[in-house]
Design a protein around this motif. Sequence first.
Motif, PDB file in Angstrom:
ATOM      1  N   GLY A 275      -0.092  -6.257   6.399  1.00 14.57           N
ATOM      2  CA  GLY A 275       0.484  -6.219   5.059  1.00 14.57           C
ATOM      3  C   GLY A 275       0.238  -7.533   4.362  1.00 14.57           C
ATOM      4  N   PHE A 276       0.577  -7.570   3.068  1.00 20.95           N
ATOM      5  CA  PHE A 276       0.341  -8.765   2.273  1.00 20.95           C
ATOM      6  C   PHE A 276       1.589  -9.091   1.463  1.00 20.95           C
ATOM      7  CE2 PHE A 276      -3.716  -6.889   3.174  1.00 20.95           C
ATOM      8  CZ  PHE A 276      -4.514  -7.974   3.494  1.00 20.95           C
TER       9      PHE A 276
ATOM     10  N   ALA B 152      -3.950   0.949  11.580  1.00 26.14           N
ATOM     11  CA  ALA B 152      -3.132   0.314  10.543  1.00 26.14           C
ATOM     12  C   ALA B 152      -3.944  -0.326   9.429  1.00 26.14           C
ATOM     13  CB  ALA B 152      -2.212  -0.731  11.193  1.00 26.14           C
ATOM     14  N   THR B 153      -4.597   0.485   8.643  1.00 20.96           N
ATOM     15  CA  THR B 153      -5.457  -0.045   7.598  1.00 20.96           C
ATOM     16  C   THR B 153      -4.716  -0.274   6.281  1.00 20.96           C
ATOM     17  OG1 THR B 153      -7.491   0.392   6.374  1.00 20.96           O
ATOM     18  CG2 THR B 153      -6.171   2.297   6.976  1.00 20.96           C
ATOM     19  N   ARG B 154      -5.180  -1.264   5.504  1.00 16.07           N
ATOM     20  CA  ARG B 154      -4.653  -1.554   4.172  1.00 16.07           C
ATOM     21  C   ARG B 154      -5.822  -1.879   3.243  1.00 16.07           C
ATOM     22  NH1 ARG B 154      -0.825   0.782   5.601  1.00 16.07           N
ATOM     23  NH2 ARG B 154       1.250  -0.018   6.153  1.00 16.07           N
ATOM     24  N   TRP B 155      -5.664  -1.513   1.962  1.00 14.57           N
ATOM     25  CA  TRP B 155      -6.635  -1.887   0.936  1.00 14.57           C
ATOM     26  C   TRP B 155      -6.072  -3.071   0.167  1.00 14.57           C
ATOM     27  CZ3 TRP B 155     -11.552  -0.988  -0.328  1.00 14.57           C
ATOM     28  CH2 TRP B 155     -11.997  -1.373  -1.596  1.00 14.57           C
TER      29      TRP B 155
ATOM     30  N   ARG C   9       2.380 -13.073  -2.834  1.00  8.46           N
ATOM     31  CA  ARG C   9       1.408 -14.098  -3.212  1.00  8.46           C
ATOM     32  C   ARG C   9       0.096 -13.989  -2.437  1.00  8.46           C
ATOM     33  NH1 ARG C   9       4.777 -19.752  -4.338  1.00  8.46           N
ATOM     34  NH2 ARG C   9       6.159 -18.881  -5.953  1.00  8.46           N
ATOM     35  N   GLY C  10      -0.034 -12.939  -1.627  1.00 10.32           N
ATOM     36  CA  GLY C  10      -1.316 -12.661  -0.994  1.00 10.32           C
ATOM     37  C   GLY C  10      -1.460 -13.034   0.460  1.00 10.32           C
ATOM     38  N   ALA C  11      -0.452 -13.648   1.071  1.00  7.43           N
ATOM     39  CA  ALA C  11      -0.565 -14.043   2.480  1.00  7.43           C
ATOM     40  C   ALA C  11      -0.660 -12.814   3.370  1.00  7.43           C
ATOM     41  CB  ALA C  11       0.633 -14.890   2.896  1.00  7.43           C
ATOM     42  N   LEU C  12      -1.577 -12.869   4.342  1.00  7.07           N
ATOM     43  CA  LEU C  12      -1.767 -11.786   5.290  1.00  7.07           C
ATOM     44  C   LEU C  12      -0.718 -11.862   6.391  1.00  7.07           C
ATOM     45  CD1 LEU C  12      -3.399  -9.500   6.744  1.00  7.07           C
ATOM     46  CD2 LEU C  12      -4.794 -11.335   7.764  1.00  7.07           C
TER      47      LEU C  12
END
Length: 282
Positions: free
Chosen positions: A59-60, A18-21, A63-66
Amino acid sequence: MKTLKTNVLANGFSRLEATRWHVGALWVSDTGAGKVYRVDIDGRATVVADVPSRPFGLGFLPRGALLVASMRKKQILNFSGSKPAIHADMTGLAAGNLRDLAVARDGNTFVTCFDSEASAPDCFKTAQVLLTTPDGETRVVAEDLADPNGLAITSTHELLVAETLGNRLLAFDIAGVGTLLYRKVFANFERMSPLGICVDSEGAGWTAAARQPLFVRIVQGGRVTHRVHVPGRQAVACQLGGADGRTLFCLTVAANLGEYSTRQQTSQVETTLVEVPGPRAQ
């Protein structure tokens, strides 16, 4: 059809999924080690979250929270503070373990679930796509799926679902309240099953082929345009990123995984350059 080869970027992991950039780096879950890593473009890996209950989808929020899907606890965890907080508790909703996760540009968050340890046909009763909204509502938005795994959201606001045992990608239109509409087959596969997926700026999908040393790019309708071979490995998941969005990050694991103990670290990140970049960050 073009065939591409990869180079190893980083290794020594247990089981990457489950990768994300995001913000100039690759973010991956190591389900075996119970950690989430940030991997920079030079291959340096940093632990950014500890999730003993087995992390999977990432996911994000806008506002950027992981966000991290906890497989065993059936919760989505928020790592924006000094300690993880529960973003959504799906213990009363999810019929199986949580898997991949995707966040839409409005903050609606989708997660797949499936109990791979249950025998057929009971396992198919656990196959769902679940939703949690920004205001905390959770509900089932798709059922009757054949082992839903990878998720990706296209630039036209469709949700793609890798239906592993169905050997196909499904597509849904995402309505404003997170409802999934107009279920349709995006592409059927011949002699392969999709796992982790991503999409590019032309709307094509990249997918890992389950239990095979292969990643493919497939357009709507089912035509395969590119293949990436990873000899001696098994494909797990993929993601587009890099400075120009043209680096395809491929997660792989040892092909003869059954010969290794669960503590041996055979999972790695490999890369190749592709022609079509990923969609612009939302």
